[in-house]
Design a protein around this motif. Sequence first.
Motif, PDB file in Angstrom:
ATOM      1  N   ASP A  76       8.028  21.414  39.569  1.00 60.24           N
ATOM      2  CA  ASP A  76       6.720  20.757  39.425  1.00 60.24           C
ATOM      3  C   ASP A  76       6.402  20.345  37.989  1.00 60.24           C
ATOM      4  OD1 ASP A  76       6.157  20.849  42.128  1.00 60.24           O
ATOM      5  OD2 ASP A  76       5.398  22.905  41.985  1.00 60.24           O
ATOM      6  N   ILE A  77       7.289  20.648  37.047  1.00 66.27           N
ATOM      7  CA  ILE A  77       7.064  20.152  35.682  1.00 66.27           C
ATOM      8  C   ILE A  77       6.982  18.626  35.755  1.00 66.27           C
ATOM      9  CG2 ILE A  77       8.112  19.862  33.395  1.00 66.27           C
ATOM     10  CD1 ILE A  77       9.594  22.545  33.874  1.00 66.27           C
ATOM     11  N   TYR A  78       5.922  18.075  35.168  1.00 64.17           N
ATOM     12  CA  TYR A  78       5.783  16.607  35.179  1.00 64.17           C
ATOM     13  C   TYR A  78       4.983  16.205  33.934  1.00 64.17           C
ATOM     14  CZ  TYR A  78       4.514  11.886  36.885  1.00 64.17           C
ATOM     15  OH  TYR A  78       4.323  10.527  37.022  1.00 64.17           O
ATOM     16  N   GLY A  79       5.653  15.675  32.967  1.00 67.38           N
ATOM     17  CA  GLY A  79       4.983  15.277  31.722  1.00 67.38           C
ATOM     18  C   GLY A  79       5.420  13.895  31.287  1.00 67.38           C
ATOM     19  N   ILE A  80       4.476  13.139  30.729  1.00 74.78           N
ATOM     20  CA  ILE A  80       4.771  11.785  30.236  1.00 74.78           C
ATOM     21  C   ILE A  80       4.295  11.700  28.791  1.00 74.78           C
ATOM     22  CG2 ILE A  80       4.332   9.306  30.523  1.00 74.78           C
ATOM     23  CD1 ILE A  80       3.583   9.778  33.402  1.00 74.78           C
ATOM     24  N   ALA A  81       5.106  11.137  27.924  1.00 76.37           N
ATOM     25  CA  ALA A  81       4.678  10.875  26.541  1.00 76.37           C
ATOM     26  C   ALA A  81       5.198   9.508  26.117  1.00 76.37           C
ATOM     27  CB  ALA A  81       5.203  11.959  25.601  1.00 76.37           C
ATOM     28  N   LEU A  82       4.341   8.775  25.452  1.00 76.78           N
ATOM     29  CA  LEU A  82       4.722   7.452  24.926  1.00 76.78           C
ATOM     30  C   LEU A  82       4.344   7.454  23.448  1.00 76.78           C
ATOM     31  CD1 LEU A  82       4.006   4.006  26.595  1.00 76.78           C
ATOM     32  CD2 LEU A  82       3.512   4.382  24.177  1.00 76.78           C
ATOM     33  N   VAL A  83       5.285   7.140  22.595  1.00 74.70           N
ATOM     34  CA  VAL A  83       5.049   7.130  21.149  1.00 74.70           C
ATOM     35  C   VAL A  83       5.350   5.733  20.620  1.00 74.70           C
ATOM     36  CG1 VAL A  83       5.740   8.109  18.922  1.00 74.70           C
ATOM     37  CG2 VAL A  83       5.573   9.584  20.918  1.00 74.70           C
ATOM     38  N   THR A  84       4.380   5.147  19.949  1.00 67.81           N
ATOM     39  CA  THR A  84       4.564   3.782  19.452  1.00 67.81           C
ATOM     40  C   THR A  84       5.281   3.808  18.100  1.00 67.81           C
ATOM     41  OG1 THR A  84       2.433   3.810  18.348  1.00 67.81           O
ATOM     42  CG2 THR A  84       2.472   2.970  20.611  1.00 67.81           C
ATOM     43  N   THR A  85       5.758   2.636  17.700  1.00 68.98           N
ATOM     44  CA  THR A  85       6.504   2.575  16.440  1.00 68.98           C
ATOM     45  C   THR A  85       5.575   2.757  15.231  1.00 68.98           C
ATOM     46  OG1 THR A  85       6.365   0.172  16.649  1.00 68.98           O
ATOM     47  CG2 THR A  85       8.437   1.194  17.281  1.00 68.98           C
ATOM     48  N   ASP A  86       4.264   2.682  15.455  1.00 73.15           N
ATOM     49  CA  ASP A  86       3.366   3.036  14.340  1.00 73.15           C
ATOM     50  C   ASP A  86       2.821   4.456  14.491  1.00 73.15           C
ATOM     51  OD1 ASP A  86       1.735   2.369  16.416  1.00 73.15           O
ATOM     52  OD2 ASP A  86       0.543   0.872  15.335  1.00 73.15           O
TER      53      ASP A  86
ATOM     54  N   LYS B 204       1.569   6.306  17.066  1.00 79.39           N
ATOM     55  CA  LYS B 204       0.495   6.764  17.975  1.00 79.39           C
ATOM     56  C   LYS B 204       1.129   7.366  19.226  1.00 79.39           C
ATOM     57  CE  LYS B 204      -3.052   3.633  16.379  1.00 79.39           C
ATOM     58  NZ  LYS B 204      -2.200   2.642  15.644  1.00 79.39           N
ATOM     59  N   MET B 205       0.447   8.390  19.763  1.00 74.86           N
ATOM     60  CA  MET B 205       1.035   9.126  20.874  1.00 74.86           C
ATOM     61  C   MET B 205       0.087   9.099  22.072  1.00 74.86           C
ATOM     62  SD  MET B 205       2.507  12.932  20.484  1.00 74.86           S
ATOM     63  CE  MET B 205       3.962  12.599  19.544  1.00 74.86           C
TER      64      MET B 205
ATOM     65  N   ALA C 136      22.572  21.259  26.264  1.00 78.56           N
ATOM     66  CA  ALA C 136      21.637  22.349  26.549  1.00 78.56           C
ATOM     67  C   ALA C 136      20.458  22.383  25.572  1.00 78.56           C
ATOM     68  CB  ALA C 136      22.382  23.686  26.524  1.00 78.56           C
ATOM     69  N   LEU C 137      20.375  21.423  24.645  1.00 80.40           N
ATOM     70  CA  LEU C 137      19.218  21.402  23.736  1.00 80.40           C
ATOM     71  C   LEU C 137      17.944  21.199  24.556  1.00 80.40           C
ATOM     72  CD1 LEU C 137      20.648  19.344  20.731  1.00 80.40           C
ATOM     73  CD2 LEU C 137      19.801  21.711  20.650  1.00 80.40           C
ATOM     74  N   ASN C 138      16.956  22.016  24.246  1.00 87.57           N
ATOM     75  CA  ASN C 138      15.719  22.040  25.028  1.00 87.57           C
ATOM     76  C   ASN C 138      14.668  21.111  24.427  1.00 87.57           C
ATOM     77  OD1 ASN C 138      15.345  23.492  27.341  1.00 87.57           O
ATOM     78  ND2 ASN C 138      14.457  25.299  26.344  1.00 87.57           N
ATOM     79  N   VAL C 139      14.009  20.339  25.259  1.00 85.23           N
ATOM     80  CA  VAL C 139      12.986  19.398  24.753  1.00 85.23           C
ATOM     81  C   VAL C 139      11.799  19.334  25.708  1.00 85.23           C
ATOM     82  CG1 VAL C 139      14.405  17.779  23.414  1.00 85.23           C
ATOM     83  CG2 VAL C 139      14.307  17.557  25.894  1.00 85.23           C
ATOM     84  N   ASN C 140      10.629  19.034  25.144  1.00 86.50           N
ATOM     85  CA  ASN C 140       9.494  18.687  26.002  1.00 86.50           C
ATOM     86  C   ASN C 140       9.303  17.165  25.955  1.00 86.50           C
ATOM     87  OD1 ASN C 140       8.042  18.077  23.654  1.00 86.50           O
ATOM     88  ND2 ASN C 140       7.135  20.128  23.533  1.00 86.50           N
ATOM     89  N   ALA C 141       8.332  16.680  26.704  1.00 81.54           N
ATOM     90  CA  ALA C 141       8.156  15.218  26.815  1.00 81.54           C
ATOM     91  C   ALA C 141       7.811  14.594  25.464  1.00 81.54           C
ATOM     92  CB  ALA C 141       7.083  14.900  27.855  1.00 81.54           C
ATOM     93  N   ASN C 142       6.984  15.284  24.685  1.00 78.31           N
ATOM     94  CA  ASN C 142       6.620  14.764  23.354  1.00 78.31           C
ATOM     95  C   ASN C 142       7.832  14.585  22.457  1.00 78.31           C
ATOM     96  OD1 ASN C 142       3.949  14.266  23.065  1.00 78.31           O
ATOM     97  ND2 ASN C 142       3.396  16.405  22.661  1.00 78.31           N
ATOM     98  N   GLU C 143       8.638  15.638  22.403  1.00 77.22           N
ATOM     99  CA  GLU C 143       9.823  15.599  21.530  1.00 77.22           C
ATOM    100  C   GLU C 143      10.778  14.485  21.952  1.00 77.22           C
ATOM    101  OE1 GLU C 143       9.449  20.381  20.632  1.00 77.22           O
ATOM    102  OE2 GLU C 143      10.772  19.684  22.230  1.00 77.22           O
TER     103      GLU C 143
END
Length: 337
Positions: free
Chosen positions: A63-73, A75-76, A221-228
């Motif tokens: 059920d993990i469900y995350g979205i992240a969008l980071v712009t080239t300037d 902004k997150m 195996a490197l661990n990441v979240n959506a932001n990273e």
Amino acid sequence: MNHSTTRVFLTILFLAVSITLPAQKIKKSDYQQAVDNAYENYKSLKEGKNADYIKELANVDPDIYGIALVTTDGKMYTAGDLDSRVSMQSISKVFTLAQVIEEQGPRAIFDKIGVDATGMRFNSIIAIEMNQGMEINPLVNPGAIATTSLIAGVDSAAKWQNILQTHNDFAGTELEVNVPVYISEANDNLRNQAIAHLLKAYNRMYFDPVQATDLYTKQCALNVNANELAIMAATLANGGKNPITGKTVVSPQTTTYTLSVMSTAGLYDDSGQWLYAVGLPAKSGVGGGIIAVSPGNFGVAVISPPLNEVGNSVKAQKAIYDIVRDLGLHPYRIDPK
Ligand code: GLU
């Protein structure tokens, strides 16, 4: 084509067009709205299944469900679960590839690995055999293990430091190995070891095959979240300069070639369908993440572990498709002058 066939054909075409090009295009600035919509549209979807050929991946919360969008300037824009981490798996292939291009130039990948899609499954041995170790794309296992074998470093420990530093620089933070996932795959990766040895037999493995496979397994195996993950994608979108830390990780030239390979083979056997529908260079991993890059605009990442039959996260594909559609950013969408 008879009359009724024509009607069916036009109906399908109309539906396809109306799905792809919304009547009311969201303004490019409405990133948060696009992210929120994509999250809401699929948060209750229960399709797909966690990977289980790496045993530990079957235990990850579906059920993990995350979205992240980071712009080239820098902004997150985010929605959903940004805390939970999953292993990058194949997404790591992109960043090791970028580092090898940075170190050795694009010609080395062209000559020593190959950049055509194999047309075979991601861990196909037949694909190696058919081409005698040549033309193995860096984003499927044979080409990826060979790419890892090319990374600079006098020994395995130095190569690992290089790989880790590269991933950290792309993410702008210190990533950690998911040890249970690493051990689980390392105990069970005979097929990848066979791939590495077969490449060695064709003189297309550039470091000890056992150690190269181990390094590859660890990077996966490197661990990441959506932001990273989104920051890593945004660094590619920004020509190799991390938009959050300001650090130049790789050159614009390296980024160009890395994105090109992502376009040919980023989503396994569905790479053609992905390019058709979304148009952006992307990469998926069996841990459930997908990144996509809108060059010059943003990087987006979605994490949701259940996969479809070819190994791509069901929700992540749909969410990214919706975001790109709503922002009107399919790169081949051209408004005639
Ligand atoms: N470590 C995984 C493997 O080699 C990565 C597969 C993937 O994400 O496609 O099987």
